[in-house]
Design an enzyme around this catalytic site. Structure first.
Site, PDB file in Angstrom:
ATOM      1  CG  ASP A 106      -2.325   5.209  -2.946  1.00 54.43           C
ATOM      2  OD1 ASP A 106      -1.460   4.367  -3.253  1.00 54.43           O
ATOM      3  OD2 ASP A 106      -3.238   4.986  -2.126  1.00 54.43           O
TER       4      ASP A 106
ATOM      5  CG  HIS B 190      -2.206  -0.778   0.989  1.00 51.53           C
ATOM      6  ND1 HIS B 190      -3.115  -0.455   0.008  1.00 51.53           N
ATOM      7  CD2 HIS B 190      -2.708  -1.872   1.627  1.00 51.53           C
ATOM      8  CE1 HIS B 190      -4.128  -1.303   0.053  1.00 51.53           C
ATOM      9  NE2 HIS B 190      -3.905  -2.178   1.019  1.00 51.53           N
TER      10      HIS B 190
END
Length: 366
Positions: free
Chosen positions: A163, A134
């Site tokens: 991200d 992540h």
């Protein structure tokens, strides 16, 4: 969605449904006028927002959706036919998944101009390519996480840096670069976008400083990491905070005037040995008044000092309000498309609309 306007109007993009950086990149392209059709799992209503516990995910705005079972022959055939009519594809699967579905870059020999965008954390190659991760995982191995936060432990910069900064924005940028090349040459290519690559690129200035001895490899020991008393945040009497970024001498001078100090009242800020004392002095002064009081003091000055606003306060701030940085759509506040283009501005689309494959093919004729 078929009559979109904007600088990317006429551009056809297929998006394979995913989370985080992939839909963010697709949203950015759709905001600028690209006609994006998302392929989603049957029964998902075209969105993955349920994974985050959301009724609506802003990242899904601006595209239509067809639901296909890519584990079935019929679903794959439909997807392949739709991709064959697109200028580009965006997917965020683990390496090899699209190939196993028969939808990899090599499965479109009759579409040499196809730009194939691949969004992953580690990239398509390397010893971690098939490993889960992540945002925080990628930041950890990029060196960026180590540099952010107080001395005691790293701070997590939401998922903005990995991200969206190192991932989604780099994917959108890479797609546009490859599409420009394809328009000129007729030759498409694979855009291998890895969050770790993007974050490393974002760290260019810090890496360059470290290589020249101008950045210590520890937290809160450098110019831009909160160590400098003129580039940090201070708590106020009300519990709110004020952000100070008065790096240049002229801005530092204005800051001191607002704080009712003269240069002779304080130790030399250019001597790092004085930073702890200087920080404590400024902290005591900021703590003597509320954030609102300091906001009045520093409003419309070149002190580079500003209140640290909440999300709701940021939306209502006069600067953001006048520029229309945020908009309300279907009762939900969300950011307006960025950046601003003077001749062909972008436009925020609505929530995903479910269409049939026949409707998609009818729209993308030829």
């Amino acid at each position: 969605m078929s009559s979109k306007t904007g600088p990317l109007a006429g551009l056809r993009i297929v998006e394979i449904s995913g989370l985080g950086p992939t839909p963010f990149a697709a949203m950015c392209l759709a905001d600028m006028g690209a006609d994006v059709i998302r392929i989603a799992r049957p029964g998902s209503s075209g969105a993955d927002s349920h994974v985050l516990g959301l009724a609506v995910d802003i990242l899904d705005r601006g595209r239509d959706v067809i639901e296909l079972d890519l584990k079935s022959d019929a679903g794959r055939d439909t997807a392949r036919a739709l991709i064959g009519r697109a200028d580009a594809l965006i997917e965020g699967m683990r390496p090899g998944v699209m190939e196993r579905l028969g939808l990899g870059p090599q499965d479109f020999p009759d579409h040499p101009a196809l730009v194939y965008g691949r969004m992953t954390g580690w990239g398509q190659t390397g010893p971690l390519a098939h490993t889960a991760g992540h945002d925080i995982t990628y930041l950890a191995l990029s060196g960026a996480l180590h540099a952010i936060g107080p001395d005691e432990s790293p701070a997590i910069p939401l998922n903005l840096l990995g991200d969206f900064g190192g991932g989604g924005m780099y994917l959108a940028f890479g797609m546009l670069a490859a599409l420009h090349h394809a328009r000129a040459s007729g030759q498409g290519q694979v855009v291998d976008c890895a969050i770790t690559d993007g974050v490393a690129h974002l760290m260019a200035m810090i890496t360059g400083m470290a290589g020249q001895g101008a950045w210590a490899d520890q937290r809160q020991a450098n110019l831009l990491d909160g160590a400098a008393p003129f580039y940090t945040t201070y708590p106020c009497a009300c519990g709110g905070h004020f952000a100070v970024g008065a790096i240049e001498p002229q801005f530092w001078g204005q800051l001191l005037r607002g704080l009712e100090f003269s240069a002779n009242d304080l130790p030399d800020r250019d001597d790092r040995a004085n930073w702890p004392e200087l920080r404590a002095t400024l902290a005591a002064r900021f703590a003597s008044r509320t954030r609102a009081a300091w906001e009045q003091v520093f409003a419309h000055t070149d002190s580079c000092a500003a209140p640290v606003l909440t999300l709701a306060e940021a939306r209502a701030h006069p600067q953001n309000a006048e520029r229309g940085a945020y908009l309300m759509q279907n009762g939900l506040a969300q950011p307006a498309p960025a950046p601003r283009l003077s001749a062909s501005p972008g436009q925020a689309g609505g929530a995903p609309q479910l269409i049939t494959p026949d409707q998609a093919f009818s729209r993308w004729q030829g």
